[in-house]
Design an enzyme around this catalytic site. Sequence first.
Site, PDB file in Angstrom:
ATOM      1  N   HIS A   1     -23.106 -52.880   0.345  1.00  0.00           N
ATOM      2  CA  HIS A   1     -21.773 -52.409  -0.036  1.00  0.00           C
ATOM      3  C   HIS A   1     -21.444 -51.156  -0.579  1.00  0.00           C
ATOM      4  O   HIS A   1     -19.926 -50.729  -0.737  1.00  0.00           O
ATOM      5  CB  HIS A   1     -21.646 -53.310  -1.301  1.00  0.00           C
TER       6      HIS A   1
ATOM      7  N   ARG B   1     -20.598 -49.786  11.565  1.00  0.00           N
ATOM      8  CA  ARG B   1     -21.587 -50.276  10.130  1.00  0.00           C
ATOM      9  C   ARG B   1     -22.284 -50.076  10.249  1.00  0.00           C
ATOM     10  O   ARG B   1     -23.289 -51.693  11.980  1.00  0.00           O
ATOM     11  CB  ARG B   1     -20.547 -51.455   9.402  1.00  0.00           C
TER      12      ARG B   1
ATOM     13  N   ASN C   1     -17.939 -53.412  13.127  1.00  0.00           N
ATOM     14  CA  ASN C   1     -18.572 -54.093  11.987  1.00  0.00           C
ATOM     15  C   ASN C   1     -18.949 -55.534  12.968  1.00  0.00           C
ATOM     16  O   ASN C   1     -18.605 -56.287  13.015  1.00  0.00           O
ATOM     17  CB  ASN C   1     -17.876 -54.557  10.903  1.00  0.00           C
TER      18      ASN C   1
ATOM     19  N   ARG D   1     -25.830 -66.987  -2.549  1.00  0.00           N
ATOM     20  CA  ARG D   1     -26.901 -66.443  -2.531  1.00  0.00           C
ATOM     21  C   ARG D   1     -27.649 -66.280  -4.557  1.00  0.00           C
ATOM     22  O   ARG D   1     -26.980 -66.292  -5.401  1.00  0.00           O
ATOM     23  CB  ARG D   1     -26.547 -65.183  -2.614  1.00  0.00           C
TER      24      ARG D   1
ATOM     25  N   GLU E   1     -12.860 -50.728   3.900  1.00  0.00           N
ATOM     26  CA  GLU E   1     -14.393 -50.457   4.054  1.00  0.00           C
ATOM     27  C   GLU E   1     -14.353 -49.793   5.546  1.00  0.00           C
ATOM     28  O   GLU E   1     -14.717 -48.452   6.165  1.00  0.00           O
ATOM     29  CB  GLU E   1     -16.155 -51.625   4.153  1.00  0.00           C
TER      30      GLU E   1
END
Length: 396
Positions: A178, A89, A8, A239, A383
């Site tokens: 996601h 990723r 990642n 956010r 993940e």
Amino acid sequence: MYKTLAINAGSSSLKWQLFEMPEEKMLAKGLFERIGLPDSKSTVKFDGDSHERTLDIVDHRQAVLLLMDELIHFRLIHDFREITGIGHRVVAGGEYFKSSTVISPEVLEKLQTLSYLAPLHNPANILGIEAFQRLLPDTLTVAVFDTAFHTTMPEEAFRYPIPTRYYEEFEVRKYGAHGTSHKYVAHEAARVLGKPLEELKLITAHVGNGASITAIENGKSVDTSMGFTPLAGVMMGTRAGDMDASVLPYLLEHDDSLENAQQLIDILNNQSGILGVSELSSDMRDLEAAMERGDKKAILAYRMFVNRLKKYIAEYFGVLNGADALVFTAGIGENDTLVRQDIVKELSWFGMALDPELNIQGANGIISKLDSKVKVLVIPTNEELMIARDVEFFRK
Ligand code: ADP
């Protein structure tokens, strides 16, 4: 027995995990931070120990060289050739990549053209891919997209109600994010519930620093809270999530400190959410500590956070016309008993009730009462394992 790396890559970081496949055994994991900055840091963790080094790493290519050296140094591999697969990723695959894809020169070229969809993430993901390709050009390399799981959304869900040409000419639509995490926890939830995923309606809540909610039917994403970019949806650590778009031109006109729209978008991405309202921290643990001291802004930020999450979850009960289970995952979803308790309590009308003790024990599995019509689960996301599995898929 194969060794697979799940990667990642961020703009100044590179996270990795080394798996033995097909056993799915995680052998080691680590991270490079501050790539391209002075005092970069490398961390390698295995067998319960953490090994840290501070050094100057100029770019991702050097980070990858160092990673391979460290794998040899710590005897995690003896030869580069033991790495037989690498999964990367990639945040945005647009409408083009509907599933994980083996990287070829053509795929890499296409990826570059999609960077406008995730300007903060995709270029960094590509740097990671290129760095590995220089060192291990013949190794099976797979791109695993955050957006792929959501490409099953129906058009009525992914389109924005704006003039059609904005979709047709500019590809403006909801892509979500996601996806790898939502897909993983959905599969795990089905396993825990002892039912085929295809027979379940699930609402998955990935609640970490970034947060998104997904409605899943027949194992497919049918709606998700993030949008054209990961700025949309629920309130997050930094956010804003959804808000009236008219606020943007209004602020641009009236706030003299703002020079352009990009600056405002940066504020909505990095200085809003829990941080913006609490004026304290983006981190839920800091927020809850401040709430205990009676900090009013922290209490308001927490209330707004729960409010936005519960509204999206309630909406997805509507999208799915009822659900079998609500699944919590990621930093807050996996660990924060208070957030889980408040959300489920405030949605009790939908037929959910937590077992308070199971909620506190948390960890993994069902945390609702036996007679709860809708089950509530905590499933730690993984993940990286999902990425390693997708590499494994192409080996067959
Ligand atoms: P990211 O989106 O950066 O991967 P994470 O999934 O790691 O984020 O989630 C980070 C969030 O999880 C932070 O707000 C952090 O406070 C919260 N968190 C982590 N552990 C706990 C805990 N034990 N209790 C409450 N919140 C926690």
